[in-house]
Design an enzyme around this catalytic site. Structure first.
Site, PDB file in Angstrom:
ATOM      1  N   CYS A 301       0.828  -1.221   0.000  1.00 28.43           N
ATOM      2  CA  CYS A 301       0.000   0.000   0.000  1.00 28.43           C
ATOM      3  C   CYS A 301       0.856   1.263   0.000  1.00 28.43           C
ATOM      4  O   CYS A 301       1.638   1.513   0.933  1.00 28.43           O
ATOM      5  CB  CYS A 301      -0.926  -0.031   1.216  1.00 28.43           C
ATOM      6  N   CYS A 304       0.201   3.644   2.909  1.00 25.77           N
ATOM      7  CA  CYS A 304       0.812   3.126   4.155  1.00 25.77           C
ATOM      8  C   CYS A 304       2.295   3.482   4.188  1.00 25.77           C
ATOM      9  O   CYS A 304       2.820   3.906   5.225  1.00 25.77           O
ATOM     10  CB  CYS A 304       0.645   1.608   4.238  1.00 25.77           C
ATOM     11  N   CYS A 427     -29.339  25.977  -8.510  1.00 19.38           N
ATOM     12  CA  CYS A 427     -30.332  24.891  -8.582  1.00 19.38           C
ATOM     13  C   CYS A 427     -30.926  24.624  -7.199  1.00 19.38           C
ATOM     14  O   CYS A 427     -32.135  24.444  -7.051  1.00 19.38           O
ATOM     15  CB  CYS A 427     -29.700  23.598  -9.122  1.00 19.38           C
TER      16      CYS A 427
END
Length: 514
Positions: A301, A304, A427
């Protein structure tokens, strides 16, 4: 008879040619003062402005930008301003602090200046930029990767494998992948060194249109590099990610590549201040700790790896400052049972424990933030609930999509349709008023108020030339379509739908007559 037929064919060709020539430009080119420009910034969130010192000198750039704008119609807005056209445009360019020579392009995001356009002035480059203005420069536009064959899609990939006789190496990558970014310079350099005897190609399989490529070649991680001979897959490259290793492999692919050096396990570092946990000691170590922060990580990772030094630094600071508690870590790919027990689905995941009892998740990654938390470990406030989607609210507004758009509007004599985007502030302000008007007309079968989310149904919005939000259009049995330019409160909507044509002959005095 033949003469008539030939004349008819010629006439058709002339009409088609004229239609092609008269194709309407999507460039906004009638901006002459700052008020008009501010109005565009209020209603459009992705705007490219081409400033020119002279229209004639900018002709080719105007044409290129217009073609790009056609391709991203509904997603971005292109504006052309000739700074020499009039006193007003000169004043406008001066106010914008622009001195084009002969042209300069500036991008504005959500009404604010974002950056000067500094990429190639080609249709594909402009389209790439306008679709994601914050993204890194696409690899295919980077000059350092000029010797890499960039494959746009599966069709181009199939053609390459069918026709190319030279050995081919293809890198399947994603633009956001850190390892891919790191490898690109070496891969590009290898392509330059190996030409013209070998082909090094690359394809972005993160694009939605290339999802089938991922399935065909079983791409589950990035980068994946595959070697082909005579159009057939032969090896998955597993060597080191550097130029020398790639060149060596291509020149002798049958020899097993030098394996990547195995990274040292974090837990084996004798100088680490982190307490490394396993299934066998997880509960026994934590049971006596009133304050323990545990990092669930994976060896591969990238996030990590980036966090590791910060976590180590925080552990050292805790020791120096004599703070109570521990910082711990566990490899969740090895200790899968513990990961499953605490519902770990991503890395790194940080969880706070007190005497082996899980308390809550923590979102801190820098050393100073970790120390700040460990000084006073308290549960972070719950995030606000996600904003409810308009279509999930109980209103009388009908929400349209590709399946019901025509079916619904064919039955309505008078209908207002709001083309909107969920993030659009205008909107959001118009929505409650639109809801009230829909409630008022809910028992009238020939009158309706509908809405369509252009972030989900862009094709319909593009078809109806929606360039900003909200765009409100009037429909009558789908035969009459025109822009609604009235006010945006409930009384405005009610008044308009009671008398859309504003004519005495067709006037409807009240909704009971509809």
């Amino acid at each position: 008879m033949k003469v008539k037929i030939l004349f008819g064919i010629l006439l058709v060709h002339i009409v088609l040619a004229q239609a092609k020539v008269k194709q309407k430009s999507v460039l906004v080119d009638d901006v002459s003062d700052f008020k008009e420009l501010k109005k565009i910034f209020r209603t459009k969130n992705n705007v490219m402005i081409l400033f020119a010192s002279n229209t004639k000198l900018a002709h080719n750039t105007i044409k290129t930008l217009d073609e790009a704008a056609q391709a991203v119609k509904g997603e971005a807005t292109a504006v052309f301003i000739d700074c020499s056209l009039s006193a007003d445009t000169k004043k406008l360019c001066k106010k914008m602090k622009v001195s084009p020579n002969p042209v300069v392009m500036k991008h504005f995001k959500e009404g604010e200046f974002h950056k000067d356009y500094d990429r190639k002035v080609t249709v594909s480059s402009l389209v790439n930029f306008l679709r994601d203005p914050s993204a890194d420069l696409p690899w295919e536009e980077d000059n350092s990767g000029a010797d890499v064959l960039h494959l746009n899609d599966s069709d181009m990939l199939i053609k390459l494998l069918k026709k190319e006789l030279r050995p081919i190496l293809i890198m399947f990558y994603a633009p956001w992948c850190g390892y891919c970014k790191k490898l690109k310079p070496d891969y590009s350099a290898a392509a330059t060194e190996l030409k013209p005897h070998y082909v090094l190609a690359a394809i972005d399989v993160n694009r939605p249109e290339n999802s089938k490529v991922r399935k065909i070649f079983n791409i589950t991680g990035f980068p994946t590099i595959i070697y082909f001979e005579n159009g057939a897959q032969k090896y998955v490259y597993e060597g080191e990610n550097n130029k020398e290793a790639i060149v060596s492999f291509m020149k002798n692919p049958n020899q097993p590549p030098v394996a990547k050096p195995k990274e040292e396990e974090w837990a084996s570092d004798p100088d680490s201040e982190i307490v490394h946990l396993m299934s066998s000691n997880f509960d026994s170590v934590l049971v006596d700790e009133k304050s323990a922060l545990v990092m669930f990580h994976a060896p591969w990772c990238g996030h990590c790896k980036r966090m590791k030094p910060e976590y180590e630094k925080a552990a050292v600071l805790m020791r120096e400052q004599k703070l109570p508690g521990i910082l711990a870590a566990i490899d969740a790919t090895k200790e899968k049972e513990i990961g499953a027990r605490f519902n770990v689905k991503g890395y790194p995941t940080l969880k706070f424990f007190s005497n082996a009892e899980f308390k809550f998740d923590v979102n801190v990654r820098e050393a100073n933030k970790i120390i700040e938390f460990m000084k006073n470990p308290s549960e972070p406030p719950a995030p606000p609930p996600p904003e409810k989607q308009w279509q999930d609210e109980e209103t009388s507004v009908v929400h349209l999509d590709e399946n019901n758009f025509k079916v619904y509007l064919k039955k309505k004599k008078h209908a207002l349709v709001m083309f909107y985007a969920p993030w659009c502030g205008h909107c959001k302000r118009a929505k409650p008023e639109f809801n009230k008007a829909a409630e008022y007309f809910k028992d009238e079968p020939r009158v309706g108020l509908a809405a369509i989310d252009c972030t989900k149904h862009n094709a319909i919005c593009s078809l109806h030339s929606v360039k900003g939000f909200p765009t409100i259009k009037y429909f009558s049995y789908l035969k009459t379509v025109r822009e609604y330019n009235g006010g945006r409160n409930v009384e405005d909507f009610k008044k308009f739908l009671t008398d859309p044509d504003q004519s005495k002959t067709n006037r409807i005095e009240n909704k009971d007559e509809l």
